[in-house]
Design a protein around this motif. Sequence first.
Motif, PDB file in Angstrom:
ATOM      1  N   ASP A  67       0.847  -1.188   0.000  1.00 15.55           N
ATOM      2  CA  ASP A  67       0.000   0.000   0.000  1.00 15.55           C
ATOM      3  C   ASP A  67       0.887   1.244   0.000  1.00 15.55           C
ATOM      4  O   ASP A  67       1.829   1.351   0.783  1.00 15.55           O
ATOM      5  CB  ASP A  67      -0.896  -0.007   1.243  1.00 15.55           C
ATOM      6  N   MET A  68       0.596   2.155  -0.882  1.00 13.34           N
ATOM      7  CA  MET A  68       1.414   3.358  -1.016  1.00 13.34           C
ATOM      8  C   MET A  68       1.208   4.324   0.149  1.00 13.34           C
ATOM      9  O   MET A  68       2.145   4.947   0.612  1.00 13.34           O
ATOM     10  CB  MET A  68       1.084   4.058  -2.338  1.00 13.34           C
ATOM     11  N   HIS A  69      -0.019   4.428   0.632  1.00 11.30           N
ATOM     12  CA  HIS A  69      -0.353   5.437   1.639  1.00 11.30           C
ATOM     13  C   HIS A  69      -0.601   4.776   2.989  1.00 11.30           C
ATOM     14  O   HIS A  69      -1.695   4.289   3.257  1.00 11.30           O
ATOM     15  CB  HIS A  69      -1.579   6.236   1.195  1.00 11.30           C
ATOM     16  N   ASP A  74       5.740   5.075   5.077  1.00  9.48           N
ATOM     17  CA  ASP A  74       4.742   4.862   4.024  1.00  9.48           C
ATOM     18  C   ASP A  74       5.270   3.845   3.008  1.00  9.48           C
ATOM     19  O   ASP A  74       6.410   3.395   3.089  1.00  9.48           O
ATOM     20  CB  ASP A  74       4.313   6.173   3.373  1.00  9.48           C
ATOM     21  N   THR A  97      -2.775   1.790  -4.396  1.00  8.35           N
ATOM     22  CA  THR A  97      -3.106   3.134  -3.949  1.00  8.35           C
ATOM     23  C   THR A  97      -4.598   3.369  -4.060  1.00  8.35           C
ATOM     24  O   THR A  97      -5.242   2.886  -4.987  1.00  8.35           O
ATOM     25  CB  THR A  97      -2.335   4.219  -4.735  1.00  8.35           C
ATOM     26  N   LYS A 104       3.224  10.668  -7.081  1.00  8.48           N
ATOM     27  CA  LYS A 104       3.597   9.491  -6.284  1.00  8.48           C
ATOM     28  C   LYS A 104       3.653   8.231  -7.147  1.00  8.48           C
ATOM     29  O   LYS A 104       4.494   7.365  -6.917  1.00  8.48           O
ATOM     30  CB  LYS A 104       2.656   9.310  -5.098  1.00  8.48           C
ATOM     31  N   VAL A 116       1.752  -0.213 -10.501  1.00  9.00           N
ATOM     32  CA  VAL A 116       0.954   0.557  -9.555  1.00  9.00           C
ATOM     33  C   VAL A 116      -0.504   0.317  -9.926  1.00  9.00           C
ATOM     34  O   VAL A 116      -0.892   0.513 -11.078  1.00  9.00           O
ATOM     35  CB  VAL A 116       1.278   2.069  -9.600  1.00  9.00           C
TER      36      VAL A 116
END
Length: 147
Positions: A67-69, A74, A97, A104, A116
Motif C-alpha cells: 500500500d502506497m499510503h 509509508d 493506492t 507518487k 501501480v
Amino acid sequence: MTTSSLPKSDPSRVVYLVDDDEEDAILFEMAIHEIIPNCRLRIFYNGLILLEVLADPTARPHLIFLDMHMPYPDGLEILMNLKINRQWADIPVIMLTGVEDVDKVSLAYQLGAQSVIVKPSTHSQLLDIVISIREYWFKTVRLPGQA
C-alpha cells in the motif's frame, strides 16, 4: 475471464500484502483465495514488520503488494528499502493506492515498483485485478527463484 485456479502441478505461491487498512486487507485476502486458492498470503499491517520478516532468507515471497499510503513508514519508503537491498531487490513489488496522485505514481516507478494499481471500488473489479495478476505474474512471467 475464468476464475479457475492454477494447474495442480504449479507450486504454491507465496505473496505478501502490506496494508494498514484491515478491511482492504481482508477483502484482498478473500479475492486471492477465491482466484488463486493455492496462494499462501501473509498480511502485514506495517512495513517495518515486513522488513524484519524479510531479514530471514527463508521468508522470501514471490510477490509483494504494498500500500502506497500508510503511516510512517509509508509504502514508498518501504519500497525504497526493498529495492536498495540486494537481498530483496529482485522481488516484484506491486504498489496499491486508493488516491490518484500522478507524482507518487511516477516516484513509485522510479524507485523500482513493477506496477501501480488503483484499489478497486467493487468486489468484481478486485476479482478482475486478481485474475490479471494470476495470469501475468504466475502463468506468464518467470519469477525470481523459479527453475
